[in-house]
Design an enzyme around this catalytic site. Structure first.
Site, PDB file in Angstrom:
ATOM      1  N   ASP A 112       4.602  -8.241  10.988  1.00 48.88           N
ATOM      2  CA  ASP A 112       5.816  -7.548  11.400  1.00 48.88           C
ATOM      3  C   ASP A 112       5.518  -6.363  12.312  1.00 48.88           C
ATOM      4  O   ASP A 112       6.395  -5.560  12.585  1.00 48.88           O
ATOM      5  CB  ASP A 112       6.582  -7.030  10.169  1.00 48.88           C
ATOM      6  CG  ASP A 112       7.164  -8.170   9.327  1.00 48.88           C
ATOM      7  OD1 ASP A 112       7.005  -9.341   9.716  1.00 48.88           O
ATOM      8  OD2 ASP A 112       7.763  -7.887   8.282  1.00 48.88           O
ATOM      9  N   ASP A 130      -3.413  -5.545   1.981  1.00 50.59           N
ATOM     10  CA  ASP A 130      -2.693  -4.699   2.915  1.00 50.59           C
ATOM     11  C   ASP A 130      -3.650  -4.332   4.047  1.00 50.59           C
ATOM     12  O   ASP A 130      -4.870  -4.391   3.889  1.00 50.59           O
ATOM     13  CB  ASP A 130      -2.189  -3.433   2.216  1.00 50.59           C
ATOM     14  CG  ASP A 130      -0.964  -3.701   1.348  1.00 50.59           C
ATOM     15  OD1 ASP A 130      -0.396  -4.807   1.430  1.00 50.59           O
ATOM     16  OD2 ASP A 130      -0.583  -2.795   0.586  1.00 50.59           O
ATOM     17  N   ASP A 152      -4.741  -1.645   5.302  1.00 55.31           N
ATOM     18  CA  ASP A 152      -5.701  -0.548   5.173  1.00 55.31           C
ATOM     19  C   ASP A 152      -6.799  -0.838   4.151  1.00 55.31           C
ATOM     20  O   ASP A 152      -7.618   0.036   3.867  1.00 55.31           O
ATOM     21  CB  ASP A 152      -4.979   0.757   4.822  1.00 55.31           C
ATOM     22  CG  ASP A 152      -4.170   0.660   3.534  1.00 55.31           C
ATOM     23  OD1 ASP A 152      -3.804  -0.465   3.145  1.00 55.31           O
ATOM     24  OD2 ASP A 152      -3.892   1.707   2.924  1.00 55.31           O
ATOM     25  N   ASP A 198       5.703  -7.227  -5.668  1.00 56.33           N
ATOM     26  CA  ASP A 198       4.489  -7.545  -6.410  1.00 56.33           C
ATOM     27  C   ASP A 198       4.705  -7.437  -7.919  1.00 56.33           C
ATOM     28  O   ASP A 198       4.306  -8.319  -8.687  1.00 56.33           O
ATOM     29  CB  ASP A 198       3.333  -6.638  -5.972  1.00 56.33           C
ATOM     30  CG  ASP A 198       3.701  -5.150  -5.937  1.00 56.33           C
ATOM     31  OD1 ASP A 198       4.885  -4.802  -6.164  1.00 56.33           O
ATOM     32  OD2 ASP A 198       2.810  -4.327  -5.684  1.00 56.33           O
TER      33      ASP A 198
END
Length: 202
Positions: A1, A56, A58, A149
């Site tokens: 995205d 994710d 990071d 989640d």
């Protein structure tokens, strides 16, 4: 995205990885419906594996992450394997040091206690591997809470799937370094937890 220049960098990286023979695909959504849950659901439409590793942006998983996580799926009842979060920027400030202490408590006390007592615990949104069938059996990724989640974790365990926590498998990531970023994260987690409780407790 993504809407920034990471798109160009990722396309370049994918081309380089494909040239050396890796099966890599770059997916980009123009319609951000469902946000992260929507992106995960869209990714599952093209992913071909029975196991799905989720990170994710990071997070920096160790090179042997899959070698250490996947063997737990030899038990056909296991639906998800969660690694422990590490912290790339633990020493950046007092704020990051405090966050690291709280998160270490969550991962080194709470998760270990819950798993060892046979209690439910949740997938933490990243640094984990899911069995595709467990996701599908639980009804898939849904965006009706801010914590997709947590929601999926409890639906999967309600459906009978077992979760495994591997505290020795650490995947480091960046902690929020500003108070505004920290507050945004905490607001999302708190609101999403209440939404999930309202959805599932009945």
């Amino acid at each position: 995205d993504s809407t920034d220049d990471t798109r160009t960098s990722l396309r370049r990286l994918v081309r380089r990885l494909r040239r050396i023979g890796l099966d890599v695909e770059y997916l980009h959504r123009l319609d951000r419906t469902g946000f992260k849950a929507g992106a995960l659901a869209a990714g599952m439409q093209t992913a071909s594996g029975d196991l799905l590793a989720l990170f994710d942006a990071d997070f920096v998983p160790p090179k042997d992450f899959l070698l250490r996580a996947v063997p737990h799926f030899a038990d056909p009842a296991v639906g998800m394997v969660q690694a422990r979060w590490g912290h790339l920027n633990r020493e950046a400030s007092l704020l990051t040091r405090l966050q690291a202490i709280f998160l270490d408590g969550h991962f080194l006390v709470e998760h270990i206690a819950r798993e060892s007592l046979g209690r439910w615990f949740n997938f933490n949104g990243t640094a984990g591997v899911w069995r595709r069938r467990a996701i599908e059996d639980a009804g898939g990724w849904t965006s009706d809470t801010l914590t997709e989640d947590l929601d999926l974790s409890y639906r999967a365990q309600m459906a009978g799937w077992k979760f495994v926590y591997v505290p020795a498998l650490v995947s480091p990531a960046e902690l929020p370094e500003t108070m505004n970023a920290f507050k945004t994260q905490q607001h999302r987690w708190a609101k999403g937890s209440v939404q999930t409780a309202r959805k599932l407790l009945p």
